[in-house]
Write an enzyme that holds these catalytic residues in place. Structure first.
Site, short mmCIF file in Angstrom:
data_model
loop_
_atom_site.label_atom_id
_atom_site.label_comp_id
_atom_site.label_asym_id
_atom_site.label_seq_id
_atom_site.Cartn_x
_atom_site.Cartn_y
_atom_site.Cartn_z
N TYR A 255 0.85 -1.20 0.00
CA TYR A 255 0.00 0.00 0.00
C TYR A 255 0.88 1.25 0.00
CZ TYR A 255 -3.79 -3.08 1.59
OH TYR A 255 -4.73 -4.07 1.70
N HIS A 263 -5.99 2.02 -1.35
CA HIS A 263 -5.98 0.73 -2.03
C HIS A 263 -4.52 0.33 -2.25
CE1 HIS A 263 -10.22 0.51 -2.86
NE2 HIS A 263 -10.22 1.75 -3.31
N LYS A 294 -3.73 -4.42 -10.01
CA LYS A 294 -2.51 -4.30 -9.23
C LYS A 294 -1.34 -4.80 -10.07
CE LYS A 294 -5.05 -5.44 -5.04
NZ LYS A 294 -5.67 -4.15 -4.88
#
Lengths: 324, 527
Positions: A255, A263, A294
């Site tokens: 993070y 997020h 991601k």
């Protein structure tokens, strides 16, 4: 600290080690953030349950997060609303790497409770202390409840007086109730509020706990955990917050800021430099990463004998390159 | 730790800093019970004042929630005592509402299992004492959770499900109804459920249990080799595989195969005497064969069709049953049926014209097995089975010898299949297997076991601990650090679970994900 002072004013006796605790607290107050000395400051206590490191005290959990970026996961029922899973409460289960880092920095001590209370006499004494404390608490709560009631009636009476409606009857009735309250007030024992302690309360069970050095660490440090730890430490140094990424098939979720508000950007996968990994595994996790927005990071700690100082860990990510 | 005492140092732990003072205790009663909403997360760190303020607000709320201690009215708390020797928590004051779904009674004492007690401590319903001193939740975690009771991971799954409202019990393999019990829709014996809490999670040899249970001759002292054919015969009485005879027709007939032996007639007059319902005295066929299968309890050549009701039944007495077939010391003598027969209306049925016609209409489509002459000639089950067998083999008579009487024979026969699907099934050399195929013979795994039965929250209202009924699912707890269950494990667990699905709860540092494996049947569009 504030709470303790208030308690002191009311003459509530702190338990056995109260004096020592108070002294230490003064030290805490005198010290500023900048000149923290790891050897004298009170350490965060980590206790182990089923091989997993736990933090139990709210103060410890807060310090670990604010000063060391240890996030962990709350795993207990929330005191305020125990029967839901959205927000959980203490204890905080931390990653092995988080616990290692805290220990390495001498910020925490691994604590093990030692049950050396075989002595019947000291047990009885502890029970007595507990009972006396309960009794005192009851008396004080009784007193406080009476004061509360009185205050309410007093307020009603004042309002009546200020009202000037000329209705003296109600004022009289309130005055009577006030005087009868003095005589007949009864605070049932079942109404007494008791605390169900979350962390070990040390009700005389055994006031001492013992720390053990990192050589006695309950988890064996093998090569894999060493790799994970070095990656963890490096990412932490770079200011990232990390949590476990088991359900994404990785080692850590990375993070940019506190996970409470942000997020995660990366899924970190720890691989040692010479580890072979099938291409399909890499493709699978990269695919998964792009599905959850991601980036997958392959993290490999550099060989210590390399002598390079560019950085301890090499990070690489996989990117689809469209050739048109 | 004793050996390492030299390395340890005493740590002063501030016990008092989380103890509340009486005013704080009283004040806690009127505190807010709402949980603050988290709000949308951000993706990028912008460094703006707004973002910083939002984070600070979230953190403040977070720390308020985390630091809050449990405070309860003494009157709302149930007191209990931790008994480490028995790994149980015994209640000292009457149980609360939780008793409907948790706990059990042991010799008149209300008890809780450690995981139940710990969860209730966390919910602020129970205060547990040990040596007259209250245990904190930390002590509960450290003392109640162990490999002998439930592990930390198992407790985390238990707590997660309990918080969602599910009813969660420990799983005991012996309470799962066997396939046989399920087929018969047998109710579970009451004591099975109530006692299971006291029992250990022993790995009972499930395979053999199922076999024994499904046949009533469990008590027979015969060696396994002898009982087995009999069992097979009983179990498969209607589904004798025609292919068996197809592949080895001569063999089956000539060899003294125990299965065939059972189908042989036995007309020894002592055992299967005189007359019965299906035959006339005139058409009685005498068979005398040497094989005497007296050693087997379920000898179908000896079990006669009972003859009651018939006015032609000459004798008014039922022979005493074979004592070998009776349980224990039960003694049953001959049964006098005359008094019973007197109670029956033995007059011939008189049908009205319309009834007669209706019956004829019905009979046109439905053949009563009793109208079959050959069937009526059978005097016992063995003869009946023999007849069925004979009829079946008759079908195969016209098969060309050069195809069928060799080692290699065709997979299918013309006229035998009604559809493409039938034909494909017959010619498929490799049979498709399902998840439970052969699972009954697998030994139970050491590493993997089912931990909990889970019942849905909407059933809580009429949930009974003594009759919990069929669970919604069963839980197997594992971790991402451990291995992935392989097919063998899946077979074992789903067999053990019976007709209830198994869910895998994977614990990852306090985070729990649930997975289940489902058997997938590929769709076929051939009919």
């Amino acid at each position: 600290m504030d709470r303790e002072n208030r308690a002191g004013e009311r003459g509530v006796e702190t338990l056995r080690n109260g004096n020592a605790a108070a002294e230490r607290r003064e030290e805490d107050g005198a010290r500023t953030e900048s000149d923290r000395d790891p050897d004298t400051e009170r350490r965060i206590s980590i206790s182990f349950c089923g091989g997993a490191p736990f933090l139990w005290r709210a103060g410890d959990i807060k310090r670990a997060r604010e000063e060391d970026g240890v996030v962990g996961a709350l795993v207990g029922c929330l005191a305020r609303q125990p029967r839901q899973n959205v927000r959980l409460g203490r204890p905080l289960e931390v990653l092995q790497e988080e616990a290692c880092l805290l220990l390495e920095r001498r910020r925490a001590a691994a604590v093990q409770h030692k049950d050396n209370q075989k002595n019947e006499g000291s047990r009885l004494k502890a029970v007595q202390v507990y009972q006396a404390r309960l009794e005192r608490s009851y008396e004080e709560q009784c007193h406080l409840a009476l004061e509360d009631k009185k205050a309410v009636l007093q307020r009603v009476m004042n309002e009546e007086q200020n009202d000037h409606s000329g209705n003296g009857g109600t004022e009289q009735a309130v005055r009577e109730r006030l005087s009868s309250l003095e005589k007949n007030f009864c605070f049932p024992r079942s109404a007494m509020a008791v605390q169900l302690c979350t962390a070990r309360a040390g009700f005389g069970h055994c006031p001492e706990e013992f720390s053990f050095l990192s050589t006695d660490w309950p988890m064996p440090r093998d090569e894999r955990s060493e790799t994970r730890f070095r990656v963890y430490r490096d990412l932490r140094r770079k200011g990232f917050y990390l949590t476990s990424a088991g359900k994404f098939g990785g080692d850590y979720l990375v993070y940019p800021g506190d996970p409470l508000r942000f997020h995660s950007h990366f899924i970190a996968l720890c691989l040692s430099m010479d580890e072979q990994s099938p291409l399909c595994d890499i493709l699978a996790i990269a695919r998964l990463g792009s599905n959850v927005k991601k980036t997958v990071l392959l993290c490999s700690p550099r060989d210590l004998s390399d002598g390079e100082v560019e950085g301890e860990v090499v990070y690489s990510s996989l990117q689809w390159s469209g050739m048109v | 730790m004793a050996a390492k005492d030299t390395l340890t140092e005493a740590v002063q732990v501030e016990f008092s800093n989380e103890l509340l003072s009486p005013p704080e205790l009283l004040h806690a009663r009127s505190r807010n019970h709402k949980i603050p909403v988290k709000g949308q997360k951000d993706f990028l760190l912008s460094g703006s004042e707004q973002q910083r303020a939002a984070l600070q607000k979230s953190l403040d709320e977070h720390w308020t929630l985390v630091a809050e201690e449990r405070v309860e009215r003494l009157g709302n708390l149930v007191n209990a005592e931790w008994i480490p020797e028995e790994k149980l928590v015994k209640l000292q004051t009457p149980a609360g509402k939780f008793w409907q779904t948790m706990g059990f009674s042991d010799r008149g004492k209300q008890c809780l299992l450690p995981e139940e007690a710990l969860y209730l401590m966390e919910c602020g319903s129970v205060q547990v004492f040990y040596q007259d001193l209250p245990l904190s939740i930390q002590e509960g975690y450290e003392q109640f959770l162990s490999p002998e009771t439930v592990t930390l991971h198992q407790y985390q799954v238990f707590g997660h499900l309990k918080r969602l409202g599910y009813v969660v019990n420990r799983f005991d393999p012996s309470t799962v109804p066997t396939l046989y019990e399920r087929q018969l829709n047998l109710p579970l014996p009451r004591n099975k459920q109530t006692k299971h809490l006291k029992r250990k999670h022993g790995n009972s040899p499930l395979g053999s249990r199922l076999f024994n249970k499904s046949h009533c001759d469990k008590r027979s002292t015969l060696p396994v080799e002898e009982t087995k054919p009999a069992q097979q015969c009983e179990g498969e009485i209607m589904t004798v595989d025609p292919r068996l005879d197809q592949t080895a027709p001569d063999q089956a007939k000539t060899e003294q195969n125990p299965q065939d032996e059972l189908m042989e007639f036995n007309t020894d007059l002592d055992r299967a005497p005189r007359r019965n319902w299906w035959t006339d005295t005139s058409s009685q066929v005498q068979h005398t064969l040497g094989q005497h299968t007296s050693a087997r309890p379920w000898d179908f050549s000896c079990i006669r069709f009972p003859d009651l009701g018939s006015s032609r039944a000459g004798h008014a007495c039922l022979a005493a049953p074979d004592p070998k077939l009776l349980p224990g010391a039960l003694q049953v003598g001959e049964c006098e049926v005359t008094p019973w027969l007197r109670k029956l209306n033995l007059k011939a049925e008189r049908l009205s014209r319309r009834e007669w016609e209706r019956q004829r209409e019905r009979d046109r489509y439905h053949r009563d097995i009793n109208n079959d002459r050959e069937v009526r000639r059978c005097r016992n089950w063995a003869e009946y089975l023999e007849l069925m067998e004979k009829r079946r083999s008759h079908q195969f008579k016209k098969r060309p010898a050069h195809l069928w009487e060799q080692d290699v024979i065709p997979l299918a026969q013309p006229g035998q299949c009604d559809s493409h699907r039938d034909l494909l099934e017959q010619v498929s050399v490799i049979q498709s297997s399902d998840l439970l195929h052969g699972a009954s013979r697998l030994p139970p795994s050491e590493q993997w076991r089912i931990c909990f039965n889970v019942y849905q929250p909407d059933t809580v209202a009429d949930f009974k601990k003594s009759h919990p009924g069929k669970p919604y699912t069963r839980m197997c707890v594992c971790s991402f650090d451990g291995p992935v269950p392989d097919l063998l494990v899946m077979k074992q667990l789903s067999f053990q679970s019976g007709d209830v699905p198994v869910t895998f709860a994977v614990v990852d540092h306090g985070d729990i994900s649930f997975y289940c494996f489902k058997e997938f049947k590929l769709p076929t569009d051939i009919y």
